[in-house]
Design a protein around this motif. Sequence first.
Motif, PDB file in Angstrom:
ATOM      1  N   THR A 160       0.811  -1.224   0.000  1.00  0.00           N
ATOM      2  CA  THR A 160       0.000   0.000   0.000  1.00  0.00           C
ATOM      3  C   THR A 160       0.845   1.275   0.000  1.00  0.00           C
ATOM      4  O   THR A 160       0.372   2.328  -0.380  1.00  0.00           O
ATOM      5  CB  THR A 160      -0.885   0.032   1.264  1.00  0.00           C
ATOM      6  N   ASP A 161       2.083   1.161   0.439  1.00  0.00           N
ATOM      7  CA  ASP A 161       2.910   2.354   0.603  1.00  0.00           C
ATOM      8  C   ASP A 161       4.160   2.236  -0.274  1.00  0.00           C
ATOM      9  O   ASP A 161       5.112   1.530   0.068  1.00  0.00           O
ATOM     10  CB  ASP A 161       3.304   2.453   2.095  1.00  0.00           C
ATOM     11  N   PRO A 162       4.174   2.923  -1.417  1.00  0.00           N
ATOM     12  CA  PRO A 162       5.317   2.813  -2.331  1.00  0.00           C
ATOM     13  C   PRO A 162       6.644   3.117  -1.649  1.00  0.00           C
ATOM     14  O   PRO A 162       7.655   2.477  -1.965  1.00  0.00           O
ATOM     15  CB  PRO A 162       5.016   3.859  -3.413  1.00  0.00           C
ATOM     16  N   SER A 163       6.646   4.047  -0.687  1.00  0.00           N
ATOM     17  CA  SER A 163       7.929   4.446  -0.086  1.00  0.00           C
ATOM     18  C   SER A 163       8.516   3.334   0.798  1.00  0.00           C
ATOM     19  O   SER A 163       9.696   3.338   1.111  1.00  0.00           O
ATOM     20  CB  SER A 163       7.772   5.730   0.726  1.00  0.00           C
ATOM     21  N   TRP A 164       7.694   2.369   1.192  1.00  0.00           N
ATOM     22  CA  TRP A 164       8.187   1.261   2.010  1.00  0.00           C
ATOM     23  C   TRP A 164       9.023   0.327   1.138  1.00  0.00           C
ATOM     24  O   TRP A 164       8.685   0.092  -0.021  1.00  0.00           O
ATOM     25  CB  TRP A 164       6.994   0.497   2.616  1.00  0.00           C
ATOM     26  N   GLY A 165      10.099  -0.225   1.696  1.00  0.00           N
ATOM     27  CA  GLY A 165      10.826  -1.318   1.031  1.00  0.00           C
ATOM     28  C   GLY A 165      11.982  -0.874   0.149  1.00  0.00           C
ATOM     29  O   GLY A 165      12.338   0.302   0.107  1.00  0.00           O
ATOM     30  N   VAL A 166      12.558  -1.837  -0.566  1.00  0.00           N
ATOM     31  CA  VAL A 166      13.792  -1.601  -1.313  1.00  0.00           C
ATOM     32  C   VAL A 166      13.611  -0.622  -2.476  1.00  0.00           C
ATOM     33  O   VAL A 166      14.566   0.034  -2.883  1.00  0.00           O
ATOM     34  CB  VAL A 166      14.427  -2.921  -1.839  1.00  0.00           C
ATOM     35  N   ASN A 167      12.410  -0.529  -3.022  1.00  0.00           N
ATOM     36  CA  ASN A 167      12.159   0.465  -4.069  1.00  0.00           C
ATOM     37  C   ASN A 167      11.312   1.592  -3.477  1.00  0.00           C
ATOM     38  O   ASN A 167      10.148   1.390  -3.148  1.00  0.00           O
ATOM     39  CB  ASN A 167      11.428  -0.190  -5.246  1.00  0.00           C
ATOM     40  N   ASP A 211       9.883   4.040  -4.760  1.00  0.00           N
ATOM     41  CA  ASP A 211       8.836   4.611  -5.618  1.00  0.00           C
ATOM     42  C   ASP A 211       7.712   3.646  -5.955  1.00  0.00           C
ATOM     43  O   ASP A 211       6.736   4.027  -6.586  1.00  0.00           O
ATOM     44  CB  ASP A 211       9.454   5.076  -6.950  1.00  0.00           C
ATOM     45  N   LYS A 212       7.859   2.395  -5.567  1.00  0.00           N
ATOM     46  CA  LYS A 212       6.848   1.420  -6.002  1.00  0.00           C
ATOM     47  C   LYS A 212       6.420   0.457  -4.909  1.00  0.00           C
ATOM     48  O   LYS A 212       7.224   0.071  -4.056  1.00  0.00           O
ATOM     49  CB  LYS A 212       7.396   0.619  -7.190  1.00  0.00           C
ATOM     50  N   ALA A 213       5.146   0.100  -4.967  1.00  0.00           N
ATOM     51  CA  ALA A 213       4.630  -0.940  -4.072  1.00  0.00           C
ATOM     52  C   ALA A 213       4.972  -2.324  -4.642  1.00  0.00           C
ATOM     53  O   ALA A 213       5.497  -2.430  -5.740  1.00  0.00           O
ATOM     54  CB  ALA A 213       3.122  -0.790  -3.921  1.00  0.00           C
ATOM     55  N   TYR A 214       4.664  -3.354  -3.902  1.00  0.00           N
ATOM     56  CA  TYR A 214       4.893  -4.757  -4.302  1.00  0.00           C
ATOM     57  C   TYR A 214       6.376  -5.107  -4.439  1.00  0.00           C
ATOM     58  O   TYR A 214       6.739  -6.017  -5.191  1.00  0.00           O
ATOM     59  CB  TYR A 214       4.133  -5.115  -5.594  1.00  0.00           C
ATOM     60  N   ASP A 215       7.235  -4.395  -3.708  1.00  0.00           N
ATOM     61  CA  ASP A 215       8.661  -4.733  -3.743  1.00  0.00           C
ATOM     62  C   ASP A 215       8.992  -5.701  -2.602  1.00  0.00           C
ATOM     63  O   ASP A 215       9.908  -5.481  -1.815  1.00  0.00           O
ATOM     64  CB  ASP A 215       9.535  -3.469  -3.673  1.00  0.00           C
ATOM     65  N   CYS A 216       8.218  -6.769  -2.521  1.00  0.00           N
ATOM     66  CA  CYS A 216       8.429  -7.773  -1.466  1.00  0.00           C
ATOM     67  C   CYS A 216       7.838  -9.105  -1.915  1.00  0.00           C
ATOM     68  O   CYS A 216       7.135  -9.163  -2.915  1.00  0.00           O
ATOM     69  CB  CYS A 216       7.740  -7.334  -0.163  1.00  0.00           C
ATOM     70  N   GLY A 217       8.121 -10.149  -1.117  1.00  0.00           N
ATOM     71  CA  GLY A 217       7.541 -11.456  -1.392  1.00  0.00           C
ATOM     72  C   GLY A 217       6.108 -11.512  -0.883  1.00  0.00           C
ATOM     73  O   GLY A 217       5.586 -10.550  -0.322  1.00  0.00           O
ATOM     74  N   ASN A 218       5.495 -12.661  -1.063  1.00  0.00           N
ATOM     75  CA  ASN A 218       4.148 -12.857  -0.530  1.00  0.00           C
ATOM     76  C   ASN A 218       4.256 -13.302   0.928  1.00  0.00           C
ATOM     77  O   ASN A 218       5.321 -13.695   1.389  1.00  0.00           O
ATOM     78  CB  ASN A 218       3.425 -13.912  -1.371  1.00  0.00           C
ATOM     79  N   VAL A 219       3.134 -13.251   1.645  1.00  0.00           N
ATOM     80  CA  VAL A 219       3.140 -13.626   3.057  1.00  0.00           C
ATOM     81  C   VAL A 219       3.597 -15.091   3.227  1.00  0.00           C
ATOM     82  O   VAL A 219       3.264 -15.956   2.412  1.00  0.00           O
ATOM     83  CB  VAL A 219       1.735 -13.362   3.663  1.00  0.00           C
ATOM     84  N   LYS A 220       4.405 -15.335   4.258  1.00  0.00           N
ATOM     85  CA  LYS A 220       4.772 -16.720   4.637  1.00  0.00           C
ATOM     86  C   LYS A 220       3.911 -17.065   5.831  1.00  0.00           C
ATOM     87  O   LYS A 220       3.572 -16.173   6.604  1.00  0.00           O
ATOM     88  CB  LYS A 220       6.218 -16.788   5.095  1.00  0.00           C
ATOM     89  N   ASP A 221       3.646 -18.316   6.058  1.00  0.00           N
ATOM     90  CA  ASP A 221       2.866 -18.682   7.229  1.00  0.00           C
ATOM     91  C   ASP A 221       1.501 -17.971   7.219  1.00  0.00           C
ATOM     92  O   ASP A 221       1.071 -17.389   8.212  1.00  0.00           O
ATOM     93  CB  ASP A 221       3.671 -18.295   8.489  1.00  0.00           C
ATOM     94  N   GLY A 222       0.869 -17.960   6.064  1.00  0.00           N
ATOM     95  CA  GLY A 222      -0.431 -17.299   5.910  1.00  0.00           C
ATOM     96  C   GLY A 222      -1.575 -18.190   6.372  1.00  0.00           C
ATOM     97  O   GLY A 222      -1.406 -19.391   6.570  1.00  0.00           O
TER      98      GLY A 222
END
Length: 326
Positions: free
Chosen positions: A237-244, A246-257
Amino acid sequence: MRLGKLVRTGAIAAATAVAGQAGVALAAEPPESNDPIVVIKNNWTSQLVQANVMRDLFERMGYNVEFKPAGVQAQFTAMALGDLHVQVEAWEGTAKDPFMEQVNAGKVIDAGAHEASTREDWWYPTYVEEEYCPGLPDWRALNKCVEELATASTYPKGRYLGGPVQWEKPAEERVEALGLNFEVVHAGSGSALWSELKSAYQRKEPIIMFNWTPNWVHAKYDGKYVEFPEWHPKCETDPSWGVNPDKAYDCGNVKDGWVKKAVWSGMKEKWPCAFETVKNYKTSNEQIAKMAAMVVVDEMDPDGAAEQWIDENSNLVNKWIPDRCQ
Ligand code: TMO
């Protein structure tokens, strides 16, 4: 099978009539609606078996049941409208957002989690790491193996073989956010995924594809998930979060879901015994993987697999149906 419920309802009606004559109020439950309960079918095998198990239990309890196919993302809007009523397998990694949106709106009820713990993500047979892409499972290795993972149609990019579009979070956005030199190719069905896996595995050819746990695959094929940056709700939801930045979805999917059951909000009043049975119904990783294997490995149809599964687990199944509803 339906007889059980009919007899029960008849007995209550007779008791009520007698009580009425004697002028005594009886706290008998009113018979439940005869309208069909609509159980949702998705397009992967464990879900289809569980949907059949649920249908069989409902029929055993005397309900009319209908089966309707629906997509993972679209099903919750139809459920909110009361057109679809029961989903037995909603997975956190793919269905959480549309599901929780309707729960928060009060239109869909979260009928509880199964015992299973789940994962849905990019996956590969272990030889891929050994023979083609030694830095795996770290995602940063992917761009070093683009040529190895390319196919004739994706060259010069590598290929990620995704599942059918409605199953997944947008893999395209992750590819972009993480700067992966890959093209997402969506398989048309689960069986298309498995036939690609089988032929790659036989020839020890490179493949990176969508897979999930629990599934039948892990008992037959040795493999691993790609380890992307850890999932976090803000990642989506927050593009500023994570390694990129400027963009969201810069992570894997949930583990242990989680994997949960979802029902239409009106179900509780309209079919209370069915509602409680859905809440009680809980399966484990082993059970879900087994159900998938019955169809894909043992080649049973989901209907026959469900029947056999119920026979083999009758003690458990009987506990799910509340005593007053048996
Ligand atoms: C929703 N799925 C189990 C196919 O990932």
